[in-house]
Design a protein around this motif. Structure first.
Motif, PDB file in Angstrom:
ATOM      1  N   THR A   3       0.832  -1.202   0.000  1.00  0.00           N
ATOM      2  CA  THR A   3       0.000   0.000   0.000  1.00  0.00           C
ATOM      3  C   THR A   3       0.863   1.247   0.000  1.00  0.00           C
ATOM      4  N   PHE A   4       1.921   1.244   0.827  1.00  0.00           N
ATOM      5  CA  PHE A   4       2.800   2.407   0.859  1.00  0.00           C
ATOM      6  C   PHE A   4       3.470   2.609  -0.489  1.00  0.00           C
ATOM      7  N   PHE A   5       3.897   1.499  -1.101  1.00  0.00           N
ATOM      8  CA  PHE A   5       4.563   1.599  -2.404  1.00  0.00           C
ATOM      9  C   PHE A   5       3.659   2.296  -3.409  1.00  0.00           C
ATOM     10  N   TRP A   6       2.403   1.858  -3.491  1.00  0.00           N
ATOM     11  CA  TRP A   6       1.487   2.468  -4.476  1.00  0.00           C
ATOM     12  C   TRP A   6       1.159   3.911  -4.111  1.00  0.00           C
ATOM     13  N   ALA A   7       1.055   4.196  -2.817  1.00  0.00           N
ATOM     14  CA  ALA A   7       0.811   5.586  -2.399  1.00  0.00           C
ATOM     15  C   ALA A   7       2.002   6.465  -2.772  1.00  0.00           C
ATOM     16  N   GLY A   8       3.208   5.947  -2.526  1.00  0.00           N
ATOM     17  CA  GLY A   8       4.411   6.692  -2.888  1.00  0.00           C
ATOM     18  C   GLY A   8       4.525   6.864  -4.385  1.00  0.00           C
ATOM     19  N   LEU A   9       4.195   5.812  -5.123  1.00  0.00           N
ATOM     20  CA  LEU A   9       4.238   5.878  -6.578  1.00  0.00           C
ATOM     21  C   LEU A   9       3.256   6.919  -7.086  1.00  0.00           C
ATOM     22  N   ALA A  10       2.053   6.923  -6.543  1.00  0.00           N
ATOM     23  CA  ALA A  10       1.061   7.910  -6.963  1.00  0.00           C
ATOM     24  C   ALA A  10       1.539   9.320  -6.648  1.00  0.00           C
ATOM     25  N   CYS A  11       2.160   9.480  -5.500  1.00  0.00           N
ATOM     26  CA  CYS A  11       2.694  10.787  -5.116  1.00  0.00           C
ATOM     27  C   CYS A  11       3.760  11.245  -6.104  1.00  0.00           C
ATOM     28  N   LEU A  12       4.671  10.343  -6.441  1.00  0.00           N
ATOM     29  CA  LEU A  12       5.738  10.705  -7.372  1.00  0.00           C
ATOM     30  C   LEU A  12       5.205  10.937  -8.776  1.00  0.00           C
ATOM     31  N   ALA A  13       4.303  10.093  -9.215  1.00  0.00           N
ATOM     32  CA  ALA A  13       3.816  10.176 -10.583  1.00  0.00           C
ATOM     33  C   ALA A  13       2.987  11.427 -10.829  1.00  0.00           C
ATOM     34  N   THR A  14       2.435  11.976  -9.770  1.00  0.00           N
ATOM     35  CA  THR A  14       1.598  13.158  -9.928  1.00  0.00           C
ATOM     36  C   THR A  14       2.201  14.340  -9.189  1.00  0.00           C
ATOM     37  N   PHE A  15       3.515  14.487  -9.252  1.00  0.00           N
ATOM     38  CA  PHE A  15       4.229  15.500  -8.485  1.00  0.00           C
ATOM     39  C   PHE A  15       3.591  16.876  -8.603  1.00  0.00           C
ATOM     40  N   GLY A  16       3.364  17.367  -9.806  1.00  0.00           N
ATOM     41  CA  GLY A  16       2.798  18.705  -9.983  1.00  0.00           C
ATOM     42  C   GLY A  16       1.415  18.818  -9.384  1.00  0.00           C
ATOM     43  N   ALA A  17       0.573  17.831  -9.656  1.00  0.00           N
ATOM     44  CA  ALA A  17      -0.788  17.845  -9.128  1.00  0.00           C
ATOM     45  C   ALA A  17      -0.783  17.665  -7.617  1.00  0.00           C
ATOM     46  N   ALA A  18       0.151  16.859  -7.104  1.00  0.00           N
ATOM     47  CA  ALA A  18       0.186  16.600  -5.669  1.00  0.00           C
ATOM     48  C   ALA A  18       0.450  17.879  -4.895  1.00  0.00           C
ATOM     49  N   GLN A  19       1.319  18.715  -5.389  1.00  0.00           N
ATOM     50  CA  GLN A  19       1.567  19.969  -4.702  1.00  0.00           C
ATOM     51  C   GLN A  19       0.306  20.817  -4.677  1.00  0.00           C
ATOM     52  N   VAL A  54      14.584   0.690   0.506  1.00  0.00           N
ATOM     53  CA  VAL A  54      14.657   1.769  -0.476  1.00  0.00           C
ATOM     54  C   VAL A  54      13.962   1.277  -1.731  1.00  0.00           C
ATOM     55  N   SER A  55      12.867   1.922  -2.073  1.00  0.00           N
ATOM     56  CA  SER A  55      12.118   1.595  -3.285  1.00  0.00           C
ATOM     57  C   SER A  55      12.692   2.401  -4.439  1.00  0.00           C
ATOM     58  N   HIS A  56      13.206   1.712  -5.428  1.00  0.00           N
ATOM     59  CA  HIS A  56      13.790   2.373  -6.604  1.00  0.00           C
ATOM     60  C   HIS A  56      12.675   2.593  -7.633  1.00  0.00           C
ATOM     61  N   THR A  57      11.754   3.448  -7.274  1.00  0.00           N
ATOM     62  CA  THR A  57      10.549   3.680  -8.039  1.00  0.00           C
ATOM     63  C   THR A  57      10.844   4.225  -9.431  1.00  0.00           C
ATOM     64  N   GLY A  58      11.802   5.124  -9.537  1.00  0.00           N
ATOM     65  CA  GLY A  58      12.152   5.688 -10.844  1.00  0.00           C
ATOM     66  C   GLY A  58      12.640   4.620 -11.800  1.00  0.00           C
ATOM     67  N   GLU A  59      13.506   3.723 -11.314  1.00  0.00           N
ATOM     68  CA  GLU A  59      13.992   2.626 -12.154  1.00  0.00           C
ATOM     69  C   GLU A  59      12.839   1.753 -12.616  1.00  0.00           C
ATOM     70  N   TYR A  81      12.627   6.273   0.520  1.00  0.00           N
ATOM     71  CA  TYR A  81      13.265   5.706   1.702  1.00  0.00           C
ATOM     72  C   TYR A  81      12.185   5.415   2.731  1.00  0.00           C
ATOM     73  N   VAL A  82      12.039   4.138   3.079  1.00  0.00           N
ATOM     74  CA  VAL A  82      10.973   3.681   3.962  1.00  0.00           C
ATOM     75  C   VAL A  82      11.569   3.347   5.331  1.00  0.00           C
ATOM     76  N   PHE A  83      10.925   3.861   6.372  1.00  0.00           N
ATOM     77  CA  PHE A  83      11.421   3.660   7.734  1.00  0.00           C
ATOM     78  C   PHE A  83      10.285   3.883   8.714  1.00  0.00           C
ATOM     79  N   CYS A  84      10.556   3.624   9.984  1.00  0.00           N
ATOM     80  CA  CYS A  84       9.555   3.846  11.021  1.00  0.00           C
ATOM     81  C   CYS A  84      10.262   4.392  12.257  1.00  0.00           C
ATOM     82  N   SER A  85       9.490   4.896  13.183  1.00  0.00           N
ATOM     83  CA  SER A  85      10.000   5.384  14.458  1.00  0.00           C
ATOM     84  C   SER A  85       9.179   4.740  15.564  1.00  0.00           C
ATOM     85  N   TYR A 105       6.688   5.085   7.169  1.00  0.00           N
ATOM     86  CA  TYR A 105       6.810   6.439   6.632  1.00  0.00           C
ATOM     87  C   TYR A 105       7.823   6.443   5.499  1.00  0.00           C
ATOM     88  N   GLY A 106       7.734   7.444   4.671  1.00  0.00           N
ATOM     89  CA  GLY A 106       8.673   7.499   3.566  1.00  0.00           C
ATOM     90  C   GLY A 106       9.046   8.916   3.187  1.00  0.00           C
TER      91      GLY A 106
END
Length: 146
Positions: A3-19, A54-59, A81-85, A105-106
């Motif tokens: 789920t995090f991977f797809w959320a991160g991917l969506a965030c990256l893929a829609t960078f302009g819209a996400a902002q 580390v998800s190499h999403t760009g690759e 970069y995926v991690f937790c506290s 978190y990422g």
């Protein structure tokens, strides 16, 4: 993790819209992608945290573009970069155990159109703002704002 991977991917893929939709916070990085990645790694470790993955999403996006019928290159490079506290996660899950859905978190590092950026997705009001504060501290440290 998926789920995090797809959320991160969506965030990256829609960078302009996400902002524009306030779903992420992005800081420009004055330097190379590799320097930004190194800086993010150091900032995470500097907080006493361990990078789980580390998800190499760009690759992945570049490698699979043709497979999904696209010729659009979204990023020159992009990693998450995926991690937790333990401290922050316990606090937010004691407030509401269903906040587990927000974990891990990422922080992403991406290069697009010659611009390098460091960012993270935003979180809802309430206890999750402790997570957002942690991510902001790390991102700001990585880009040299702290």
């Amino acid at each position: 993790m998926r789920t995090f991977f797809w959320a991160g991917l969506a965030c990256l893929a829609t960078f302009g819209a996400a902002q524009a939709q306030d779903t992420s916070v992005v800081y420009p990085f004055d330097g190379s992608f590799d320097d930004a990645a190194f800086s993010v790694e150091n900032a995470i470790i500097g907080e006493g945290l361990v990078i789980d993955y580390v998800s190499h999403t760009g690759e992945m996006l570049n490698r699979t573009a043709g497979d999904v019928g696209s010729d659009v290159k979204l990023f020159e490079a992009a990693d998450i970069y995926v991690f937790c506290s333990a401290v922050v996660s316990r606090k937010m899950m004691e407030a509401d155990p269903m906040n587990i859905a927000q974990c891990p978190y990422g922080i992403f590092v991406a290069e697009r159109a010659g611009e390098v950026m460091v960012g993270y997705r935003t979180y809802p009001d309430g206890p999750m703002q402790d997570v957002q504060s942690l991510l902001d501290d790390i991102a700001r440290e990585a880009v040299g704002l702290d």
